[in-house]
Enzyme design. Sequence first.
Site, mmCIF file in Angstrom:
data_model
loop_
_atom_site.group_PDB
_atom_site.id
_atom_site.type_symbol
_atom_site.label_atom_id
_atom_site.label_comp_id
_atom_site.label_asym_id
_atom_site.label_seq_id
_atom_site.Cartn_x
_atom_site.Cartn_y
_atom_site.Cartn_z
ATOM 1 C CG HIS A 192 6.224 8.228 -23.357
ATOM 2 N ND1 HIS A 192 6.677 8.082 -22.098
ATOM 3 C CD2 HIS A 192 7.297 8.062 -24.163
ATOM 4 C CE1 HIS A 192 7.966 7.850 -22.111
ATOM 5 N NE2 HIS A 192 8.364 7.844 -23.357
ATOM 6 N NE ARG A 298 -3.984 9.173 -5.513
ATOM 7 C CZ ARG A 298 -3.747 8.814 -6.776
ATOM 8 N NH1 ARG A 298 -4.739 8.509 -7.577
ATOM 9 N NH2 ARG A 298 -2.509 8.771 -7.236
ATOM 10 N NE ARG A 335 -2.872 7.288 -0.553
ATOM 11 C CZ ARG A 335 -2.370 7.964 -1.579
ATOM 12 N NH1 ARG A 335 -1.271 7.566 -2.167
ATOM 13 N NH2 ARG A 335 -2.988 9.032 -2.037
ATOM 14 C CD GLU A 442 3.738 7.859 -0.909
ATOM 15 O OE1 GLU A 442 3.285 8.329 -1.957
ATOM 16 O OE2 GLU A 442 3.060 7.717 0.123
ATOM 17 C CG ASN A 465 2.245 9.711 -9.014
ATOM 18 O OD1 ASN A 465 2.711 9.220 -10.029
ATOM 19 N ND2 ASN A 465 0.959 9.639 -8.718
ATOM 20 C CG ASP A 466 4.411 11.673 -3.292
ATOM 21 O OD1 ASP A 466 4.547 12.883 -3.531
ATOM 22 O OD2 ASP A 466 3.354 11.187 -2.856
ATOM 23 N NE ARG A 476 4.428 15.158 -9.552
ATOM 24 C CZ ARG A 476 3.320 14.428 -9.668
ATOM 25 N NH1 ARG A 476 2.847 14.152 -10.857
ATOM 26 N NH2 ARG A 476 2.705 13.982 -8.607
ATOM 27 C CB CYS A 513 -0.421 2.569 -7.328
ATOM 28 S SG CYS A 513 0.266 3.528 -5.972
HETATM 29 C C1 PEP Z 1 2.318 8.199 -5.680
HETATM 30 O O1 PEP Z 1 2.923 8.980 -4.932
HETATM 31 O O2 PEP Z 1 2.842 7.657 -6.671
HETATM 32 C C2 PEP Z 1 0.895 7.891 -5.464
HETATM 33 C C3 PEP Z 1 0.258 6.999 -6.180
HETATM 34 O O3 PEP Z 1 0.263 8.591 -4.510
HETATM 35 P P1 PEP Z 1 -0.335 10.039 -4.761
HETATM 36 O O4 PEP Z 1 -0.224 10.348 -6.223
HETATM 37 O O5 PEP Z 1 -1.736 9.985 -4.286
HETATM 38 O O6 PEP Z 1 0.567 10.869 -3.898
HETATM 39 MG MG MG Z 2 2.064 9.597 -3.082
#
Ligand code: PEP
Ligand code: MG
Length: 591
Positions: A192, A298, A335, A442, A465-466, A476, A513
């Site tokens: 990618h 954040r 957030r 998430e 991400n989570d 991760r 996000c």
């Molecule tokens: C996520 O979990 O995708 C997120 C954007 O929050 P963070 O990466 O801050 O946990």
């Molecule tokens: Mg998160």
Amino acid sequence: MRRLKGIGVSPGVVAGRAVVLIQRAHVLRYQIPPARVDHELQRLDDSRGRSRGQLVEIQAQLSERRPELSSLFDAQLLMLDDPMLLPRAAEIVREQRVNAEWAVQQVFHEFSAVFDEVADLYLRERKGDVGDLVGRLRMNLRQGLSTPRDLLRELDEASVLIADELTPSIAAQVDWTKVRGFATDAGSRTYHTAILARSLDVPAVVGLHNASELVQAGQLIVIDGTSSEVILDPTPDELERAAHHADDHRPAASVEAYRRRPASTADGVPIRLDANIEFPDDLAAARYAGAEGIGLYRSEFLVTSGVEDIRDEDRQYEIYRGMLEGMAPGSVTVRTFDVDEEQLASRLSPHAFTAGWEPDEARASRQGLRGLRLSLTRPDLFRIQLRALLRAARHGSLRILFPFVSSVEQIREARAMIVTAAADLARRGEQVPRVPIGVMIEIPAAAYTADLLAREVDFFTIGTNDLIQYCLAVDRADERVSRLYQPLHPAILRMILMVRRAASRQRIPVSLCGEMASDPAQLTLLVGLGLTEFSMTPGAIPVAKQVLAELRSDELRALARRILKLATIDEIEQALLAALGRLTLTKGVAS
Ligand code: PEP
Ligand code: MG
């Protein structure tokens, strides 16, 4: 001179000093066999030697420029010989048979506990020195490699980036006017990040397997994306050849043109691109990149940076107000703090600890008491943040976002807290406008109950991400399983679609996000799944605009329909990249 053969994914020849980036370097704990104990002890000793050398050098430099500051490092040099530090870490390695990084981290916790007990403010502040020194020891245990953010901040002119892997979001944080090219251990022609390299016009070689181990930071390197080679310690002739080619490349020129344009697909479907930021100062970068608003601030960085007193409502109000005014007329989604117990406790001074609040090492975990769950256990702090936000709301377009939500009950409790905070303000005679309230999706439980949650809130933000790590059961931070962290897993795609549909049915906006949005290939699939709002690291926005402008939404929807029927990640990746391969972005790929 040494040549490494890889896969050229973006043509051109450049030379520079290597910056080495190991993305998978975390503080891991792992058991070591008895035969490895001596090796770990040697690593500790080497790290002490390197740290001493660096501290002495820093002190020498400071004594020339800022003599009054050089004594600050005396304490750290003395600590290097303190029996409580490295000898104690060695004892932990021997007794618990764990890796050196973990042992050093444990010692830091022991030290911290002692310092927190001390009444003398001067001595308490020495905890910062220990933290600094431990950070240096850990960095030296990784043989001089730093975290991505540190490295990317410290780049000077004429660098080339050598990385184990380079995710699009990290790539987006790189200043490509300074970094001339990159090479990675991971990757293939369809990698990618290769798409990104070509769109930035940055020469790149991927698939080198172990370049990040072979190349030393600061070593002179040539990256030849045309002949698929990386040259270590090049001859003067090779350097001459690179200098000759350098004029052909004006990095990022094509992408630059997209910064100011609104984002839309080739057939005119508008796409909203907001920015993810961590510090109020990042607002400038967001505006520069052409973000419509801030899709994710954040705010927990106010906690973890340790600069602000999070019990100071007025200070928080000023920060939020500054952001809202700075981004107007664009909206800012704040957030609420997404920290865990340990992070929060380490930022509250000892007198703020209340009974039952001391961090419990055994329980402190990113999976447990974190995000909204933690905020609800600390109504005193939560109410301060909510009051500061509600006061700031008058100065712009604010949205409040709750992190790490797993149930409807939590949302109702959080809403009740908002009502309480608003009542506090009303008693003070302050007007409170209506502020949209949203939740991060998430946690898989939230995704599966998105239809129920959608009735309780004004908007959703999908945090991939989570979501990916909890859905796929992949930590991760644990590199033994990090290969299983797959955004394109069919389960993830189905979950995203499910959440998008639940939001549509309830007619509430949904954005995404997580890091997926920063990856141009994954972004296009997400548009195919029907998402039209994203928030990403600011540097990724111009590339996203460029990629979207070249694709038709109906084609992307057809692509997503095909991909949703595929069973394996490989098939999904191939289908996606084959479709994107037709883009004009992929011009000039070395074959
Ligand atoms: C996520 O979990 O995708 C997120 C954007 O929050 P963070 O990466 O801050 O946990
Ligand atoms: Mg998160």
